[in-house]
Design an enzyme around this catalytic site. Sequence first.
Site, PDB file in Angstrom:
ATOM      1  N   CYS A  35       0.846  -1.188   0.000  1.00  0.00           N
ATOM      2  CA  CYS A  35       0.000   0.000   0.000  1.00  0.00           C
ATOM      3  C   CYS A  35       0.884   1.241   0.000  1.00  0.00           C
ATOM      4  CB  CYS A  35      -0.881  -0.028   1.264  1.00  0.00           C
ATOM      5  SG  CYS A  35      -1.887   1.420   1.560  1.00  0.00           S
ATOM      6  N   GLY A  36       0.374   2.326  -0.530  1.00  0.00           N
ATOM      7  CA  GLY A  36       1.112   3.581  -0.471  1.00  0.00           C
ATOM      8  C   GLY A  36       1.372   4.048   0.950  1.00  0.00           C
TER       9      GLY A  36
END
Length: 162
Positions: A35-36
């Site tokens: 995930c970012g």
Amino acid sequence: MSIFDAPIATLSGEASSLSACEGKALLLVNVASKCGLTPQYSGLEELQKRYEDRGFTVLGFPCNQFLGQEPGTPEEIQEFCSTTYGVTFPMFEKIDVNGAHRHPIYAELTEVADGDGEAGEVKWNFEKFLVSPSGQIVGRFRPQVEPEDPELVAAIEAQLPV
């Protein structure tokens, strides 16, 4: 039922619950490896190191419900977290935090509103829930709130039992 009573397995598959954490301030976070926001693991580990001797722990709950950003096996998740971010805080089995199969711990957590008064579904990976040593859910911080955010840190410090 309190969040301390709900059965949950550790990331290594051992039957467990949060009962061993009773009496500590807790930060429960649904986590993901792809995930970012995954770099928040660093800040979470910093909180763990800074406050663990004062009765605090972060608890990680891998979740693959947000665009499949936690596809790994328990072994892969453990390896990634320890190797990439040096995670020492407890990690639990991969769970659902939303929907029909939402884990009972998250059924309790999601009833609590955030700072804007909004309760309900977890919005994304790395949503944070602060729990008092007595098990009361005292804060909800949305995913974009960094672990080092002064408001989150102050909330944690207000709950420390030691």
